[in-house]
Design an enzyme around this catalytic site. Sequence first.
Site, PDB file in Angstrom:
ATOM      1  N   CYS A 170       0.833  -1.203   0.000  1.00  0.00           N
ATOM      2  CA  CYS A 170       0.000   0.000   0.000  1.00  0.00           C
ATOM      3  C   CYS A 170       0.875   1.264   0.000  1.00  0.00           C
ATOM      4  O   CYS A 170       2.045   1.215   0.340  1.00  0.00           O
ATOM      5  CB  CYS A 170      -0.927   0.107   1.195  1.00  0.00           C
ATOM      6  SG  CYS A 170      -1.856  -1.382   1.525  1.00  0.00           S
TER       7      CYS A 170
ATOM      8  N   ARG B  50       2.211   0.926  -5.796  1.00  0.00           N
ATOM      9  CA  ARG B  50       2.299   0.132  -4.572  1.00  0.00           C
ATOM     10  C   ARG B  50       1.049  -0.702  -4.330  1.00  0.00           C
ATOM     11  O   ARG B  50       0.973  -1.441  -3.342  1.00  0.00           O
ATOM     12  CB  ARG B  50       2.541   1.051  -3.373  1.00  0.00           C
ATOM     13  CG  ARG B  50       3.798   1.875  -3.491  1.00  0.00           C
ATOM     14  CD  ARG B  50       3.923   2.800  -2.320  1.00  0.00           C
ATOM     15  NE  ARG B  50       4.186   2.068  -1.105  1.00  0.00           N
ATOM     16  CZ  ARG B  50       5.385   1.737  -0.656  1.00  0.00           C
ATOM     17  NH1 ARG B  50       6.444   2.069  -1.349  1.00  0.00           N
ATOM     18  NH2 ARG B  50       5.524   1.082   0.465  1.00  0.00           N
TER      19      ARG B  50
ATOM     20  N   TRP C  21      -3.022  -2.424  -1.534  1.00  0.00           N
ATOM     21  CA  TRP C  21      -2.773  -3.771  -2.061  1.00  0.00           C
ATOM     22  C   TRP C  21      -3.260  -4.705  -0.964  1.00  0.00           C
ATOM     23  O   TRP C  21      -2.699  -4.742   0.134  1.00  0.00           O
ATOM     24  CB  TRP C  21      -1.297  -3.970  -2.343  1.00  0.00           C
ATOM     25  CG  TRP C  21      -0.989  -5.270  -3.015  1.00  0.00           C
ATOM     26  CD1 TRP C  21      -1.157  -5.569  -4.333  1.00  0.00           C
ATOM     27  CD2 TRP C  21      -0.460  -6.447  -2.403  1.00  0.00           C
ATOM     28  NE1 TRP C  21      -0.756  -6.859  -4.573  1.00  0.00           N
ATOM     29  CE2 TRP C  21      -0.329  -7.427  -3.406  1.00  0.00           C
ATOM     30  CE3 TRP C  21      -0.085  -6.774  -1.105  1.00  0.00           C
ATOM     31  CZ2 TRP C  21       0.162  -8.700  -3.165  1.00  0.00           C
ATOM     32  CZ3 TRP C  21       0.402  -8.041  -0.860  1.00  0.00           C
ATOM     33  CH2 TRP C  21       0.522  -8.993  -1.890  1.00  0.00           C
TER      34      TRP C  21
ATOM     35  N   ASN D 118       0.121   1.336   6.058  1.00  0.00           N
ATOM     36  CA  ASN D 118       0.798   0.372   5.184  1.00  0.00           C
ATOM     37  C   ASN D 118       1.573  -0.573   6.086  1.00  0.00           C
ATOM     38  O   ASN D 118       2.379  -0.120   6.892  1.00  0.00           O
ATOM     39  CB  ASN D 118       1.758   1.121   4.250  1.00  0.00           C
ATOM     40  CG  ASN D 118       2.760   0.195   3.595  1.00  0.00           C
ATOM     41  OD1 ASN D 118       2.446  -0.966   3.330  1.00  0.00           O
ATOM     42  ND2 ASN D 118       3.954   0.687   3.342  1.00  0.00           N
ATOM     43  N   GLY D 119       1.324  -1.873   5.963  1.00  0.00           N
ATOM     44  CA  GLY D 119       2.024  -2.845   6.803  1.00  0.00           C
ATOM     45  C   GLY D 119       1.065  -3.924   7.267  1.00  0.00           C
ATOM     46  O   GLY D 119       0.024  -4.137   6.644  1.00  0.00           O
TER      47      GLY D 119
ATOM     48  N   GLU E 193      14.024 -15.985 -15.334  1.00  0.00           N
ATOM     49  CA  GLU E 193      13.521 -14.615 -15.455  1.00  0.00           C
ATOM     50  C   GLU E 193      12.547 -14.510 -16.640  1.00  0.00           C
ATOM     51  O   GLU E 193      11.522 -13.843 -16.546  1.00  0.00           O
ATOM     52  CB  GLU E 193      14.699 -13.636 -15.605  1.00  0.00           C
ATOM     53  CG  GLU E 193      14.318 -12.179 -15.789  1.00  0.00           C
ATOM     54  CD  GLU E 193      13.583 -11.552 -14.606  1.00  0.00           C
ATOM     55  OE1 GLU E 193      13.440 -12.181 -13.561  1.00  0.00           O
ATOM     56  OE2 GLU E 193      13.105 -10.409 -14.778  1.00  0.00           O
TER      57      GLU E 193
ATOM     58  N   LYS F  79       8.722 -13.263 -16.161  1.00  0.00           N
ATOM     59  CA  LYS F  79       8.176 -12.117 -16.893  1.00  0.00           C
ATOM     60  C   LYS F  79       6.910 -12.532 -17.637  1.00  0.00           C
ATOM     61  O   LYS F  79       5.914 -11.828 -17.639  1.00  0.00           O
ATOM     62  CB  LYS F  79       9.191 -11.551 -17.892  1.00  0.00           C
ATOM     63  CG  LYS F  79      10.304 -10.737 -17.309  1.00  0.00           C
ATOM     64  CD  LYS F  79       9.915  -9.331 -16.939  1.00  0.00           C
ATOM     65  CE  LYS F  79       9.888  -8.985 -15.502  1.00  0.00           C
ATOM     66  NZ  LYS F  79      10.806  -9.324 -14.524  1.00  0.00           N
TER      67      LYS F  79
ATOM     68  N   GLU G 106       3.930 -13.288 -15.108  1.00  0.00           N
ATOM     69  CA  GLU G 106       3.367 -12.154 -14.380  1.00  0.00           C
ATOM     70  C   GLU G 106       2.683 -11.156 -15.316  1.00  0.00           C
ATOM     71  O   GLU G 106       1.744 -10.474 -14.915  1.00  0.00           O
ATOM     72  CB  GLU G 106       4.405 -11.460 -13.505  1.00  0.00           C
ATOM     73  CG  GLU G 106       5.473 -10.700 -14.240  1.00  0.00           C
ATOM     74  CD  GLU G 106       6.477 -10.024 -13.303  1.00  0.00           C
ATOM     75  OE1 GLU G 106       6.108  -9.632 -12.193  1.00  0.00           O
ATOM     76  OE2 GLU G 106       7.637  -9.897 -13.712  1.00  0.00           O
TER      77      GLU G 106
ATOM     78  N   HIS H  90      14.940 -35.377 -15.441  1.00  0.00           N
ATOM     79  CA  HIS H  90      14.649 -35.920 -14.120  1.00  0.00           C
ATOM     80  C   HIS H  90      13.194 -35.678 -13.718  1.00  0.00           C
ATOM     81  O   HIS H  90      12.856 -35.751 -12.545  1.00  0.00           O
ATOM     82  CB  HIS H  90      15.612 -35.330 -13.086  1.00  0.00           C
ATOM     83  CG  HIS H  90      17.039 -35.626 -13.405  1.00  0.00           C
ATOM     84  ND1 HIS H  90      17.576 -36.891 -13.282  1.00  0.00           N
ATOM     85  CD2 HIS H  90      18.031 -34.846 -13.916  1.00  0.00           C
ATOM     86  CE1 HIS H  90      18.843 -36.870 -13.671  1.00  0.00           C
ATOM     87  NE2 HIS H  90      19.137 -35.643 -14.069  1.00  0.00           N
TER      88      HIS H  90
ATOM     89  N   LYS I 277       4.298  -3.089  -6.810  1.00  0.00           N
ATOM     90  CA  LYS I 277       5.711  -2.826  -7.081  1.00  0.00           C
ATOM     91  C   LYS I 277       6.589  -3.044  -5.851  1.00  0.00           C
ATOM     92  O   LYS I 277       7.706  -3.514  -5.964  1.00  0.00           O
ATOM     93  CB  LYS I 277       5.857  -1.381  -7.582  1.00  0.00           C
ATOM     94  CG  LYS I 277       7.260  -1.003  -7.998  1.00  0.00           C
ATOM     95  CD  LYS I 277       7.628  -1.636  -9.311  1.00  0.00           C
ATOM     96  CE  LYS I 277       9.041  -1.340  -9.736  1.00  0.00           C
ATOM     97  NZ  LYS I 277       9.502  -2.312 -10.742  1.00  0.00           N
TER      98      LYS I 277
HETATM   99  C1  F6R Z   1       9.186  -9.163 -11.065  1.00  0.00           C
HETATM  100  C2  F6R Z   1       9.393  -8.257  -9.946  1.00  0.00           C
HETATM  101  C3  F6R Z   1       9.467  -8.840  -8.579  1.00  0.00           C
HETATM  102  C4  F6R Z   1      10.544  -8.123  -7.751  1.00  0.00           C
HETATM  103  C5  F6R Z   1      10.479  -8.628  -6.294  1.00  0.00           C
HETATM  104  C6  F6R Z   1      11.576  -8.015  -5.446  1.00  0.00           C
HETATM  105  O1  F6R Z   1       9.126  -8.471 -12.272  1.00  0.00           O
HETATM  106  O2  F6R Z   1       9.487  -7.074 -10.107  1.00  0.00           O
HETATM  107  O3  F6R Z   1       9.679 -10.211  -8.621  1.00  0.00           O
HETATM  108  O4  F6R Z   1      11.780  -8.387  -8.320  1.00  0.00           O
HETATM  109  O5  F6R Z   1       9.237  -8.309  -5.743  1.00  0.00           O
HETATM  110  O6  F6R Z   1      11.457  -6.637  -5.344  1.00  0.00           O
HETATM  111  P1  F6R Z   1      12.671  -5.749  -4.886  1.00  0.00           P
HETATM  112  O7  F6R Z   1      13.740  -5.898  -5.897  1.00  0.00           O
HETATM  113  O8  F6R Z   1      12.136  -4.356  -4.794  1.00  0.00           O
HETATM  114  O9  F6R Z   1      13.127  -6.272  -3.551  1.00  0.00           O
END
Ligand code: F6R
Length: 618
Positions: A2, A27, A80, A106-107, A491, A495, A498, A514, A613
């Site tokens: 949040c 957020r 969030w 937030n928390g 990765e 990507k 998500e 395996h 984010k």
């Molecule tokens: C994927 C993505 C997340 C962040 C993860 C860690 O695209 O953005 O998997 O990498 O939430 O976030 P940070 O780097 O801010 O600790």
Amino acid sequence: MCGIIGITGDAPTLDVLLEGLARLEYRGYDSAGLALLPATAGGALWRARAATGTHSLDDLAKRVDGAPEGATTGIGHTRWATHGRPSEENAHPHVDCTGTVALVHNGIIENHYELSDALVAAGHELSSETDTEVLAHLLEEALAEAPEAGLVGAVRTMLGRVRGYFALAAVRTAEPGLIVAARRVSPLVMGVTATTALLASDIPALLGTTSEFLLLEDDQIAELRPGSVRVTDLDGVEVEPKARTVDYDLDAARKDGYDDYMSKEIHEQPAAVASTLLDRQLPDGTLALDEVRISDDELRSIDKVFIVACGSSYHAGLMAKYAIEHWARLPVEIDIASEFRYRDPVLDSHTLVIGVSQSGETVDTLQALREARRWNAKVLVISNVVDSSMTREADAVLYTRAGPEIGVAATKTHLAQITALEILALYLAQVRGTLYPAEARALLVRMGELPAKVALALERGPAVDDVARAYRDSPSFIFLGRHVGYPVALEGALKLKELSYLRAEGFPAGELKHGPIALVEPGTVVIGVATRTRLWEKMLANVAEVKSRGATVVLVANDGDDETARQADAVLWVPPTEQLFAPIVDVVPLQLFAYSMARLHGLDVDRPRNLAKVVTVE
Ligand code: F6R
């Protein structure tokens, strides 16, 4: 999770609050809400909330018609959801039974069940499923018991009863012009001008109002009044908050003509890599980090490295493991941050723990690093956010200078993280004497070529779009890689899932036989990272295994590599580079592929569903 914001001043706050909330939307956007205080004591609190997912903020902006004209004090929230589904009742601000106290948070309040049972038994009516609402009622109780202590006293009393993490801001109709804020773990910054005081979860939310910021630390309480901020600790002792002047370019946080932030940020990657590399080499040819409070002697005494991170940052860490082990000859363990501290890792003062976090606020990583400090390990943080919680607590910091990343999916910060980690690997090698200076210098020269190679990989965007179009109807994808190609495959899969909500799994290609190879049937789309790194031949052998079972194969291959291309149904071309740097280039077409696929499916690439984010919950 949040975002929170609060403003008190001598001018109407509504528009500034809405603008700040728009910048905090990354957020979380399950709901958005605002509360405004009346100009004089005794007037009514005004509150509006909307819970329409990605439309929450737009809908909130449409509901401000009844807002008191010229209100100069207000708080806002963008959510969030953790406790309680995304709904208007669960949207912040939350109020007490009297409707005179409002609060945003937030928390997570970990003991909220126990608190809400006690509050209900005492006759309070709770109207949401959130952990936050108990805070408003705890304030109500504290104010009833000690009205003379005012809102700040009530917040202090309330904090004595809660366990968990919070950045919060509260207002009360009987004290117009006052916002009381507090913080533990979750981020909170403040700004003050001659006539205004402001707070928010991050600095960009307040840009344009001030460039002078004050940082609230854990277990501090702030009283914000127009033109002033007073900070005290939990015992009421006044403390001087740390101040920061921030020279942010607000334009950088806008889209610059791209359709979305993600595409802008993908195309900013050459610059992100270049600026992360900038000025690292000192005139004597040695390397420099940003903030190092670990002596070279201490670094030489390190006998083990742990890397802790989440998501894409974890993948960057995985890529770095190869570089640190190869160049600095140190054993590296890598852990998902949320698992690290619960497995009793063996740490001591000879351990270096590297936290990798774009935001510097991810609570799993933050707590993992705190655990490391508890065992006297040295803590080094790689982050994109100056003065984030992790960087403030670290012994050393290496910043990724990627600029603000707004798109929820990490792209440019991911490339910058790998770059920073590779610089760190070379730095460790330099201090430990495991590479000849000439070797390190030659590697740095090769690193200097990376921005141009990333730019070349980006130029292939239209060809990647064609490949995405060809496989747009495939319901699932398997990503394969070996050696440094393995984290690239992980990765690529992350990507894709998500952004496009398609099933995508990444595997080390050698592990396929395996178990996972059972997933392969005629038509299964397998995407392999088959650039000319150390295990290229073995990778092609694994590709042959899936092809012979009918898979359709897309390969990331080096320009001109016809031998690899012959094994593929489609190729994603990238320029060749030194093998330990290859992930920085090889991951680019996979980002473009995921982006393109999400657009083909009509999805919002900047705000994928269920994600946020900055993840400030465990
Ligand atoms: C994927 C993505 C997340 C962040 C993860 C860690 O695209 O953005 O998997 O990498 O939430 O976030 P940070 O780097 O801010 O600790």
